[in-house]
Design a protein around this motif. Structure first.
Motif, mmCIF file in Angstrom:
data_model
loop_
_atom_site.group_PDB
_atom_site.id
_atom_site.type_symbol
_atom_site.label_atom_id
_atom_site.label_comp_id
_atom_site.label_asym_id
_atom_site.label_seq_id
_atom_site.Cartn_x
_atom_site.Cartn_y
_atom_site.Cartn_z
ATOM 1 N N THR A 166 46.775 16.539 -21.057
ATOM 2 C CA THR A 166 47.830 17.343 -20.454
ATOM 3 C C THR A 166 48.368 16.607 -19.231
ATOM 4 O O THR A 166 47.613 15.957 -18.503
ATOM 5 N N ASP A 167 49.693 16.716 -19.015
ATOM 6 C CA ASP A 167 50.280 16.016 -17.873
ATOM 7 C C ASP A 167 50.193 16.872 -16.609
ATOM 8 O O ASP A 167 49.514 17.923 -16.591
ATOM 9 N N ALA A 168 50.888 16.471 -15.565
ATOM 10 C CA ALA A 168 50.814 17.175 -14.283
ATOM 11 C C ALA A 168 51.359 18.597 -14.365
ATOM 12 O O ALA A 168 51.009 19.449 -13.543
ATOM 13 N N LYS A 169 52.197 18.885 -15.369
ATOM 14 C CA LYS A 169 52.745 20.233 -15.543
ATOM 15 C C LYS A 169 51.985 21.037 -16.599
ATOM 16 O O LYS A 169 52.396 22.144 -16.939
ATOM 17 N N GLY A 170 50.897 20.468 -17.105
ATOM 18 C CA GLY A 170 50.101 21.167 -18.109
ATOM 19 C C GLY A 170 50.612 21.017 -19.529
ATOM 20 O O GLY A 170 50.072 21.638 -20.453
ATOM 21 N N VAL A 171 51.644 20.178 -19.758
ATOM 22 C CA VAL A 171 52.177 19.974 -21.104
ATOM 23 C C VAL A 171 51.228 19.063 -21.891
ATOM 24 O O VAL A 171 50.800 18.013 -21.395
ATOM 25 N N ALA A 172 50.903 19.466 -23.104
ATOM 26 C CA ALA A 172 50.056 18.648 -23.971
ATOM 27 C C ALA A 172 50.849 17.443 -24.454
ATOM 28 O O ALA A 172 51.988 17.577 -24.919
ATOM 29 N N THR A 173 50.243 16.242 -24.365
ATOM 30 C CA THR A 173 50.958 15.015 -24.711
ATOM 31 C C THR A 173 50.074 14.052 -25.484
ATOM 32 O O THR A 173 48.850 14.117 -25.432
ATOM 33 N N TYR A 174 50.749 13.147 -26.203
ATOM 34 C CA TYR A 174 50.119 11.973 -26.811
ATOM 35 C C TYR A 174 50.852 10.749 -26.288
ATOM 36 O O TYR A 174 52.050 10.566 -26.532
ATOM 37 N N LYS A 175 50.167 9.923 -25.506
ATOM 38 C CA LYS A 175 50.768 8.751 -24.871
ATOM 39 C C LYS A 175 52.047 9.122 -24.123
ATOM 40 O O LYS A 175 53.044 8.398 -24.171
ATOM 41 N N GLY A 176 52.015 10.270 -23.464
ATOM 42 C CA GLY A 176 53.157 10.705 -22.680
ATOM 43 C C GLY A 176 54.218 11.461 -23.454
ATOM 44 O O GLY A 176 55.184 11.958 -22.861
ATOM 45 N N VAL A 177 54.082 11.582 -24.774
ATOM 46 C CA VAL A 177 55.050 12.303 -25.614
ATOM 47 C C VAL A 177 54.519 13.712 -25.869
ATOM 48 O O VAL A 177 53.378 13.896 -26.304
ATOM 49 N N ALA A 178 55.358 14.721 -25.616
ATOM 50 C CA ALA A 178 54.908 16.111 -25.641
ATOM 51 C C ALA A 178 54.641 16.629 -27.057
ATOM 52 O O ALA A 178 55.296 16.231 -28.020
ATOM 53 N N PHE A 179 53.664 17.559 -27.148
ATOM 54 C CA PHE A 179 53.480 18.371 -28.348
ATOM 55 C C PHE A 179 54.685 19.322 -28.420
ATOM 56 O O PHE A 179 54.894 20.107 -27.503
ATOM 57 N N GLU A 180 55.435 19.293 -29.505
ATOM 58 C CA GLU A 180 56.665 20.081 -29.579
ATOM 59 C C GLU A 180 56.763 20.841 -30.897
ATOM 60 O O GLU A 180 56.512 20.279 -31.968
ATOM 61 N N VAL A 181 57.115 22.120 -30.803
ATOM 62 C CA VAL A 181 57.525 22.878 -31.982
ATOM 63 C C VAL A 181 59.047 22.784 -32.002
ATOM 64 O O VAL A 181 59.719 23.360 -31.139
ATOM 65 N N ARG A 182 59.581 22.048 -32.952
ATOM 66 C CA ARG A 182 60.993 21.688 -32.930
ATOM 67 C C ARG A 182 61.898 22.920 -32.827
ATOM 68 O O ARG A 182 61.797 23.848 -33.619
ATOM 69 N N GLY A 183 62.753 22.885 -31.818
ATOM 70 C CA GLY A 183 63.711 23.962 -31.618
ATOM 71 C C GLY A 183 63.153 25.184 -30.912
ATOM 72 O O GLY A 183 63.894 26.127 -30.640
ATOM 73 N N LYS A 184 61.839 25.170 -30.596
ATOM 74 C CA LYS A 184 61.225 26.357 -29.992
ATOM 75 C C LYS A 184 60.536 26.063 -28.659
ATOM 76 O O LYS A 184 60.325 26.984 -27.877
ATOM 77 N N GLY A 185 60.163 24.825 -28.412
ATOM 78 C CA GLY A 185 59.556 24.509 -27.117
ATOM 79 C C GLY A 185 58.322 23.632 -27.221
ATOM 80 O O GLY A 185 57.999 23.105 -28.285
ATOM 81 N N LEU A 186 57.638 23.499 -26.074
ATOM 82 C CA LEU A 186 56.491 22.610 -25.946
ATOM 83 C C LEU A 186 55.181 23.391 -25.902
ATOM 84 O O LEU A 186 55.146 24.567 -25.548
ATOM 85 N N CYS A 187 54.094 22.705 -26.234
ATOM 86 C CA CYS A 187 52.751 23.291 -26.151
ATOM 87 C C CYS A 187 52.138 22.930 -24.799
ATOM 88 O O CYS A 187 52.266 21.794 -24.328
ATOM 89 N N ARG A 188 51.435 23.882 -24.201
ATOM 90 C CA ARG A 188 50.896 23.688 -22.859
ATOM 91 C C ARG A 188 49.471 24.208 -22.758
ATOM 92 O O ARG A 188 48.990 24.950 -23.620
ATOM 93 N N ALA A 189 48.821 23.799 -21.680
ATOM 94 C CA ALA A 189 47.560 24.413 -21.276
ATOM 95 C C ALA A 189 47.885 25.407 -20.157
ATOM 96 O O ALA A 189 48.569 25.048 -19.195
ATOM 97 N N PRO A 190 47.463 26.669 -20.239
ATOM 98 C CA PRO A 190 47.844 27.666 -19.241
ATOM 99 C C PRO A 190 47.457 27.294 -17.814
ATOM 100 O O PRO A 190 48.225 27.566 -16.880
#
Length: 294
Positions: free
Chosen positions: A262-286
């Motif tokens: 997870t990055d500094a904003k809690g967004v889940a990433t792979y090599k800096g690229v976010a986990f994304e549900v296309r058209g709906k948003g990003l996956c995060r750690a609360p």
């Protein structure tokens, strides 16, 4: 009288010398043609030898990679075929090929081109195996329908998770020390769905629940609120399709996990690229930033 006889023989001697000279010239031309042909044959043999060694090198490299993955080691292992044996075998094969008619030779060349194509495809597949990326993971959104304690472990939950499939999947996770069951029921989560089902203390787990972790806590990753069970999680710049089932011997998940965080904003990433549900948003750690994902 003797002088006249010698003069009469001179034309005959000259004619014979000319014939010898002409025969010598013809023989020289014949040798030049044969030498040129031999040189061409040698060049063809060298090319076939090089191509054969290249194909054997690719095959040997594949065997080494397979041996290394089975043994869970990074070093490549394998035996090499001595070059002299390879060259001798290749010369024998090519010498036999050159004795056949031209039509057979053309068919062999077409077969060699096909072998080159197969070698290129094998090399591409081998490269993909050597350097896997996150597109090989089948990551999907799920909704937890039910949570119960594992009958044989105080640290494990057994969850029934909806994934947009005809029946929910059973998933075993180690969240009992981090979250009560009532906070998990109805929650959207991220699951790795193309792992091979495995029994955990006697209960078969059919997917992997992805969680953010730090030194103190562990919590499930949260998909965007608009996501629905079964939605696939994708990554920009990694457009490949996931495998039907990950081969445990290749340890794809274990090799990719160090690049998941997870990055500094809690967004889940792979090599800096976010986990994304296309058209709906990003996956995060609360509540976990700059943490790992497991």
């Amino acid at each position: 009288m003797r002088f006249e006889k010698e003069e009469n023989r001179c034309p005959l001697r000259r004619s014979k010398d000319e014939r010898v000279l002409q025969a010598s010239v013809r023989e020289e031309k014949k040798l030049l043609v044969e030498n040129s042909k031999l040189k061409k044959d040698i060049d063809d043999l060298k090319k076939l030898l090089h191509d054969t060694q290249k194909r054997k090198a690719v095959k040997l490299h594949q065997e080494r990679v397979l041996t290394a993955t089975i043994a869970s080691k990074t070093a490549l292992l394998g035996e090499t075929t001595p070059l002299s044996q390879t060259a001798q075998s290749t010369r024998s094969e090519t010498s036999s090929a050159h004795t056949r008619h031209d039509g057979r030779r053309r068919r062999e060349r077409r077969g060699l081109d096909a072998a080159h194509l197969n070698s290129s495809e094998s090399a591409c597949a081998l490269m993909r195996e050597q350097k896997p990326d996150v597109s090989r993971l089948d990551l999907r959104v799920g909704r937890i329908l039910d949570v119960r304690k594992h009958p044989d472990s105080v640290s494990l939950y057994v969850q029934e998770v909806e994934l947009g499939e005809p029946a929910p999947r059973t998933v075993v996770s180690g969240l009992t020390n981090h979250m009560p069951p009532e906070q998990l029921v109805g929650r959207l989560v991220v699951l790795l769905c193309n792992v091979r089902p495995v029994k955990v203390r006697g209960v078969q787990s059919q997917a992997r629940l992805l969680c953010a972790v730090n030194q103190e806590i562990m919590e499930p990753l949260t998909p965007p609120t608009a996501a629905q069970p079964g939605d696939r999680i994708t990554f920009q710049n990694y457009p490949g399709e996931p495998e039907k089932e990950l081969n445990p011997k290749q340890r794809i998940w274990e090799r990719l996990q160090p690049d998941l965080c997870t990055d500094a904003k809690g967004v889940a990433t792979y090599k800096g690229v976010a986990f994304e549900v296309r058209g709906k948003g990003l996956c995060r750690a609360p509540s976990i930033s700059n943490g790992g994902i497991k």
